[in-house]
Design an enzyme around this catalytic site. Sequence first.
Site, PDB file in Angstrom:
ATOM      1  N   TYR A 149      -7.146  -3.247  11.499  1.00  0.00           N
ATOM      2  CA  TYR A 149      -6.150  -4.135  12.131  1.00  0.00           C
ATOM      3  C   TYR A 149      -4.781  -3.489  12.298  1.00  0.00           C
ATOM      4  O   TYR A 149      -3.934  -3.996  13.029  1.00  0.00           O
ATOM      5  CB  TYR A 149      -6.014  -5.470  11.375  1.00  0.00           C
ATOM      6  N   GLU A 150      -4.563  -2.366  11.630  1.00  0.00           N
ATOM      7  CA  GLU A 150      -3.294  -1.665  11.814  1.00  0.00           C
ATOM      8  C   GLU A 150      -3.284  -0.874  13.117  1.00  0.00           C
ATOM      9  O   GLU A 150      -2.254  -0.319  13.503  1.00  0.00           O
ATOM     10  CB  GLU A 150      -3.049  -0.710  10.642  1.00  0.00           C
ATOM     11  N   HIS A 184       0.849  -1.188   0.000  1.00  0.00           N
ATOM     12  CA  HIS A 184       0.000   0.000   0.000  1.00  0.00           C
ATOM     13  C   HIS A 184       0.886   1.240   0.000  1.00  0.00           C
ATOM     14  O   HIS A 184       1.620   1.476   0.949  1.00  0.00           O
ATOM     15  CB  HIS A 184      -0.904   0.020   1.243  1.00  0.00           C
ATOM     16  N   ASN A 210      -8.015 -16.207  -2.836  1.00  0.00           N
ATOM     17  CA  ASN A 210      -7.737 -17.518  -2.228  1.00  0.00           C
ATOM     18  C   ASN A 210      -9.043 -18.123  -1.737  1.00  0.00           C
ATOM     19  O   ASN A 210     -10.034 -17.423  -1.569  1.00  0.00           O
ATOM     20  CB  ASN A 210      -6.789 -17.337  -1.019  1.00  0.00           C
ATOM     21  N   HIS A 239      -0.468 -15.500   2.802  1.00  0.00           N
ATOM     22  CA  HIS A 239      -0.529 -14.102   2.369  1.00  0.00           C
ATOM     23  C   HIS A 239       0.144 -13.896   1.021  1.00  0.00           C
ATOM     24  O   HIS A 239      -0.297 -13.078   0.211  1.00  0.00           O
ATOM     25  CB  HIS A 239       0.086 -13.177   3.428  1.00  0.00           C
ATOM     26  N   ALA A 242      -9.084  -7.344  -1.788  1.00  0.00           N
ATOM     27  CA  ALA A 242      -8.768  -8.758  -1.982  1.00  0.00           C
ATOM     28  C   ALA A 242      -9.617  -9.520  -0.969  1.00  0.00           C
ATOM     29  O   ALA A 242      -9.808  -9.054   0.155  1.00  0.00           O
ATOM     30  CB  ALA A 242      -7.291  -9.005  -1.709  1.00  0.00           C
ATOM     31  N   MET A 299     -11.031  -7.962   5.199  1.00  0.00           N
ATOM     32  CA  MET A 299     -10.731  -7.156   6.393  1.00  0.00           C
ATOM     33  C   MET A 299     -10.883  -5.658   6.137  1.00  0.00           C
ATOM     34  O   MET A 299     -10.264  -4.846   6.834  1.00  0.00           O
ATOM     35  CB  MET A 299      -9.296  -7.437   6.849  1.00  0.00           C
ATOM     36  N   SER A 300     -11.667  -5.282   5.141  1.00  0.00           N
ATOM     37  CA  SER A 300     -11.772  -3.852   4.813  1.00  0.00           C
ATOM     38  C   SER A 300     -13.162  -3.536   4.274  1.00  0.00           C
ATOM     39  O   SER A 300     -14.116  -4.273   4.523  1.00  0.00           O
ATOM     40  CB  SER A 300     -10.705  -3.491   3.764  1.00  0.00           C
ATOM     41  N   HIS A 318      -6.427   0.315   7.555  1.00  0.00           N
ATOM     42  CA  HIS A 318      -7.189  -0.835   8.060  1.00  0.00           C
ATOM     43  C   HIS A 318      -7.326  -0.748   9.570  1.00  0.00           C
ATOM     44  O   HIS A 318      -6.426  -0.287  10.264  1.00  0.00           O
ATOM     45  CB  HIS A 318      -6.465  -2.145   7.725  1.00  0.00           C
TER      46      HIS A 318
END
Length: 287
Positions: A99-100, A75, A249, A261, A127, A225-226, A97
Site C-alpha cells: 500500500y505504500e 517502522h 482490534n 489506527h 498486527a 495488509m502484509s 508494504h
Amino acid sequence: MSSVHTQMSATANTPSRYERAQRAAEQIRSRANARPSVAIVLGSGLGAFADELTESTSLAYKEIAGFAQATVEGHAGRLVIGRAGEVPIAAMQGRFHFYEGYSLEDVTFPIRVLKLLGVRTLILTNAAGSLNTEFTPGSLMVISDHINLMGVNPLIGTNDERFGPRFPDLTSTYDPDLQSMVIEEATAMNIDMRRGVYAALTGPSYETPAEIHMVRTLGADAVGMSTVPEAIVARHMDMQVIGISCITNLAAGVSNRPVDHSQVIATGERVRAQFTELLRRVIAKLG
Ligand code: HPA
C-alpha cells in the site's frame, strides 16, 4: 524459445534480481560478523525487539543496495544483525508494504537477501484485525494458513530457478511443527494464543463491514495488509516460515466501533513485552 532469448539479451546488462540480492547479501556480510540462520520481520510496534540484540550491527535500508525505504510511521527501516541469546539472527525493523506504492518485488526483496545470507527460518509478525469475537484485542494468533486477497502474487514474472520452482507448493506454508512449538511456548507463558487463518488485503483503507463479512465467510480468522507476499517468497526459496499476528482490534463491523489506527498501535504496545518474551523463547528453540 526465440522470444525468451530476445528477452534475455535485452536485459543482459541489467543485473538480475538474483544478482542484486547477492550483492546486497555480500554488502551485509562485509558489515556484520554474525551469520544469521533465523530472521524476523518485526511488524507495527514490535521494532524494539531488535534493540535488544547483542553484538549487533544495524544497517539502514537506504544503505543496502536494492532495498527500498520504509515510509510508515512506527517502522524504523533498518536491518539489525546480532544475537538473540545464543542464536545469530537478522531482524527487520519495519517492512515494506504494497500500500505504500512499492511493487511486490520491492516488498519481498529483503526476504530474497535473507535467504542468500543463509537464513533458513523466517518469523513474520504483524498486527491484524480479528474476524472472530473470541480473538480479542491483545491476543496473539499463530498463523496456520493464509488467503491471498491482494489480487497479485509476488512470483508473477520471469522465474529464476536459482531461487525456486515456477509453481511452488503452498500446502504447508507455515511449518506445522513450528506452529506447535510456538503454541507450546505461549502456553508455558500463559499467553492467550490462538491459531488461525490470516487473510491479506492491500489496504491502506481498512475494510468495509461487507468485506469483512466476505473474508469471514471465506474462512479467515484475522485480516491484515502484509505477511502473505513475504511468506510466498520465503516458501518459493524453501525457507521455513512462522507467522504470528498480534490481534490489535476487532475488524470493521465485528464490533460497532470504527477501526481506529491509534487503537491498532496502542494494543500493539500493550502486548509488546509479552510478544517480545515469546519471540525470545521461540528463537531460543530454533537455535
Ligand atoms: N484490517 C486490516 N489490517 C489491520 C487491521 C484491520 O482491522 N488491524 C491491524 N491491521
